[in-house]
Structures are given as C-alpha cells and as structure tokens.
Design a protein around this motif. Structure first.
Motif, PDB file in Angstrom:
ATOM      1  N   LEU A   1       0.828  -1.209   0.000  1.00  0.00           N
ATOM      2  CA  LEU A   1       0.000   0.000   0.000  1.00  0.00           C
ATOM      3  C   LEU A   1       0.861   1.257   0.000  1.00  0.00           C
ATOM      4  CD1 LEU A   1      -2.879   1.167   0.220  1.00  0.00           C
ATOM      5  CD2 LEU A   1      -2.626   1.059   2.710  1.00  0.00           C
ATOM      6  N   ILE A   2       1.948   1.233   0.757  1.00  0.00           N
ATOM      7  CA  ILE A   2       2.825   2.404   0.827  1.00  0.00           C
ATOM      8  C   ILE A   2       3.452   2.702  -0.529  1.00  0.00           C
ATOM      9  CG2 ILE A   2       5.016   3.255   1.766  1.00  0.00           C
ATOM     10  CD1 ILE A   2       4.281   1.870   4.397  1.00  0.00           C
ATOM     11  N   VAL A   3       4.001   1.680  -1.178  1.00  0.00           N
ATOM     12  CA  VAL A   3       4.742   1.930  -2.421  1.00  0.00           C
ATOM     13  C   VAL A   3       3.817   2.283  -3.584  1.00  0.00           C
ATOM     14  CG1 VAL A   3       6.646   0.443  -1.715  1.00  0.00           C
ATOM     15  CG2 VAL A   3       4.797  -0.516  -3.092  1.00  0.00           C
ATOM     16  N   LYS A   4       2.522   1.958  -3.470  1.00  0.00           N
ATOM     17  CA  LYS A   4       1.588   2.307  -4.554  1.00  0.00           C
ATOM     18  C   LYS A   4       0.750   3.526  -4.199  1.00  0.00           C
ATOM     19  CE  LYS A   4       1.594   0.469  -7.767  1.00  0.00           C
ATOM     20  NZ  LYS A   4       2.528   0.663  -8.907  1.00  0.00           N
ATOM     21  N   MET A   5       1.081   4.196  -3.117  1.00  0.00           N
ATOM     22  CA  MET A   5       0.288   5.339  -2.686  1.00  0.00           C
ATOM     23  C   MET A   5       0.291   6.456  -3.730  1.00  0.00           C
ATOM     24  SD  MET A   5      -1.648   5.998  -0.122  1.00  0.00           S
ATOM     25  CE  MET A   5      -1.014   5.046   1.256  1.00  0.00           C
ATOM     26  N   ASP A   6       1.407   6.628  -4.446  1.00  0.00           N
ATOM     27  CA  ASP A   6       1.436   7.678  -5.460  1.00  0.00           C
ATOM     28  C   ASP A   6       0.493   7.359  -6.618  1.00  0.00           C
ATOM     29  OD1 ASP A   6       2.981   5.536  -6.160  1.00  0.00           O
ATOM     30  OD2 ASP A   6       4.616   6.699  -7.026  1.00  0.00           O
ATOM     31  N   ASP A   7       0.387   6.077  -7.003  1.00  0.00           N
ATOM     32  CA  ASP A   7      -0.554   5.695  -8.056  1.00  0.00           C
ATOM     33  C   ASP A   7      -1.994   5.920  -7.605  1.00  0.00           C
ATOM     34  OD1 ASP A   7       1.546   4.950  -9.660  1.00  0.00           O
ATOM     35  OD2 ASP A   7       1.468   2.843  -9.080  1.00  0.00           O
ATOM     36  N   ILE A   8      -2.264   5.614  -6.335  1.00  0.00           N
ATOM     37  CA  ILE A   8      -3.596   5.889  -5.789  1.00  0.00           C
ATOM     38  C   ILE A   8      -3.866   7.393  -5.839  1.00  0.00           C
ATOM     39  CG2 ILE A   8      -5.030   5.781  -3.713  1.00  0.00           C
ATOM     40  CD1 ILE A   8      -3.498   3.244  -2.930  1.00  0.00           C
ATOM     41  N   GLY A   9      -2.854   8.187  -5.505  1.00  0.00           N
ATOM     42  CA  GLY A   9      -3.000   9.639  -5.555  1.00  0.00           C
ATOM     43  C   GLY A   9      -3.303  10.137  -6.956  1.00  0.00           C
ATOM     44  N   LEU A  10      -2.618   9.590  -7.970  1.00  0.00           N
ATOM     45  CA  LEU A  10      -2.889   9.985  -9.356  1.00  0.00           C
ATOM     46  C   LEU A  10      -4.319   9.653  -9.746  1.00  0.00           C
ATOM     47  CD1 LEU A  10       0.426   8.895 -11.121  1.00  0.00           C
ATOM     48  CD2 LEU A  10      -0.405  11.232 -10.795  1.00  0.00           C
ATOM     49  N   HIS A  11      -4.776   8.487  -9.313  1.00  0.00           N
ATOM     50  CA  HIS A  11      -6.156   8.092  -9.620  1.00  0.00           C
ATOM     51  C   HIS A  11      -7.153   9.048  -8.966  1.00  0.00           C
ATOM     52  CE1 HIS A  11      -9.535   5.460 -10.507  1.00  0.00           C
ATOM     53  NE2 HIS A  11      -9.888   5.514  -9.231  1.00  0.00           N
ATOM     54  N   LEU A  12      -6.920   9.401  -7.705  1.00  0.00           N
ATOM     55  CA  LEU A  12      -7.826  10.307  -7.007  1.00  0.00           C
ATOM     56  C   LEU A  12      -7.785  11.712  -7.607  1.00  0.00           C
ATOM     57  CD1 LEU A  12      -7.206   9.291  -3.274  1.00  0.00           C
ATOM     58  CD2 LEU A  12      -9.151   8.677  -4.724  1.00  0.00           C
TER      59      LEU A  12
END
Length: 307
Positions: A191-202
C-alpha cells in the motif's frame, strides 16, 4: 446398545470441547506472541520499502510479492524447523545465534550510514554496472537477507512466549504468527509503495476535495519514501543493537542493559505523563548507539579485509 451410543456421543462431545479449548488456547497464544513482536514488525515495515526505490512503478508490486514469498520461506522453511529443533535440543544456542543476526543488522545499517556520509559502502564496491534485471534481483536478495534476521527475532519472541507448551502447539503458534505478520507487513508495504498511483487516480476525480487529496498523496510520497528509508536504516541499527543488549544480559553480562534500563527509568520518572514514551526513546537510543558502534567496527574490519 442405546446406553452405549449415549456414552459414545458423550465421549465425542467431550473430545470436541477439548479440541475447541485447545484451538482457543492456540489462538490466544498466537495473538499474545504476535503482539509482543509488534516492535520488530514496525521495523520490518519501515525497512522494506527502501528496496523498491529507484525501480520502475510497474515492478514495485511484483518485487514486493517476491520479497513476501521469500519472507514466508524464511519463516516456515528455515526458521520454524530451526526454532523447534533448537527449542527441543539446544535452547542455549538461540541467544548466541540471535546475537550474530543482530550484529549483521548493525553492520548493514552502519554501511548505509557510511554511504550517506560519503564513505565506502556496497555501492562503491560494485565495479560492474548492473542491468535492470540484475538490480531487481540484487534488491530482492538483500531484502530477503535482511528479512531473515528480522523474522528470526519475531519467531524467537513468539517461541519464548510458548516455550513451555507442547511441541505441536509451538509449531502451530509459530506458523500462525509467521503467516499473519508476513501478510500484514507486506500488505502495508504494498500500500505504501503504490500510494502515489492511488493519488494519481484520485487526482482525476471530479470532486475538488478528492483531487486535492490525490495531489497531496503524489507530492507527499517522495518525502514519505525518503523518510522510510532513513527510518528503515535506523531501525536496522536499533533492532540489531537491542538484540545485542538483550543477548548480553541473558548471557550474564548485565551491561550495558543495566545502564540503559536505569537511564530509561530516570527519564520516564522525570517526564510525568510522557514517561512511557520518553523511557522507550531512551532505551531505543541506547540500543541504537551500541548498534552503531558495533556495526561501524564490523564495517571497518570488513572494508580493511576487502582492500
């Protein structure tokens, strides 16, 4: 015949209740042992994300998955049998072996500190440049190697809590703790390492608040990853030093454990409501300083031998 059947059913009911009670005991023991290992779990979670720094985003989760599988192999195929064998035949060897692992963690952490300060480290001693596949495999191997030491500490803490239980109970508790902690640690790491991808999606959503949250996650991830890298290095030194302090105390050498303990008590007593936190910080600082000294000494000797 009916009375015999009733007696048989009573026996089956008794056995079922006994089995259920045993499962409850095992579950409680696993939960208690796992909670005692939570400090090492936090360190493991802080250490691991630094192994995906510098790699492409599409390889982050596959690498975390490979490290997680390596962690499971460490716990279930190496440490579990070794812990049970040592517990049964050579319990005296557990502490010295853990101390060797702690010294290795101190060495690895000290190497990172030397690299940050511009001294010679692993990176400078690799003469041939590595391609992407070799770099990935190197990072996975390093992560699994470090995980072996942290996992050994987790399994040792869990084993100590059920040392008086039957061998089968020990094995089940260690399996439950090993699998549960691995899933938790690497789930959080993923979850930590993909947080930036989640941020881009949001950030692509219509709601202004959601977009702002997404942009905040994207901007904050480089800082978080850098912070976790620093925390991970500090955790290696702190955990390694803590293993050495505790091991020396168990072996009859009550220093520096005694000095650290008295200092922590004095600071905690003077801190009032914050006594628990400040006492823990003093203990961590004392363990970390010892770990840095030991790790630095080992690194110095190793570099002299290499040269």
């Amino acid at each position: 015949m009916p009375s015999g059947l009733v007696a048989l059913l009573d026996d089956i009911a008794g056995i079922t209740k006994l089995a259920a009670a045993s499962l409850d005991d095992v579950g409680a023991a696993a939960g208690k042992a796992g909670s005692k290992a939570i400090g090492v779990v936090v360190d493991d979670t802080a250490v691991t994300p630094r192994y995906v720094v510098g790699l492409t985003p599409d390889r982050e989760l596959p690498i975390i998955s490979k490290i997680a599988m390596g962690s499971l192999r460490n716990k279930l195929l190496i440490l579990l049998p070794a812990a049970l064998i040592l517990s049964a035949f050579a319990p005296w060897a557990i502490t010295p072996l853990l101390m060797l692992g702690g010294a290795f963690l101190c060495f690895e952490g000290a190497e990172k500190v030397l690299e940050a300060l511009g001294g010679a480290g692993h990176a400078e001693e690799e003469a041939a440049p590595m391609d992407a596949a070799e770099l990935e495999q190197s990072k996975i191997s390093g992560a699994i190697r470090t995980d072996l030491i942290l996992s050994a500490e987790i399994m040792a803490i869990a084993l100590a809590d059920v040392a008086e239980s039957p061998l089968l109970t020990q094995a089940i508790v260690l399996v439950l703790v090993g699998v549960g902690i691995t899933v938790m640690v690497y789930g959080v790491v993923g979850l930590i390492v993909k947080m930036d991808d989640i941020g881009l999606h949001l950030a692509k959503r219509r709601a202004a608040a959601t977009r702002a949250l997404g942009r905040g996650l994207v901007r904050g991830m480089p800082v978080l990853m850098e912070t976790l890298s620093v925390v991970g290095t500090a955790a290696m030194i702190w955990v390694g030093g803590g293993i050495l302090v505790h091991g020396l105390d168990v072996l009859g050498l009550h220093e520096p454990a005694g000095t650290i303990h008295h200092a922590a008590e004095a600071v905690a007593h003077a801190s009032g409501a914050l006594g628990g936190l400040t006492g823990w910080l003093v203990t961590a600082l004392g363990s970390g300083l010892l770990g840095l000294a030991v790790g630095g000494a080992i690194a110095f000797v190793v570099h002299k031998i290499r040269h």
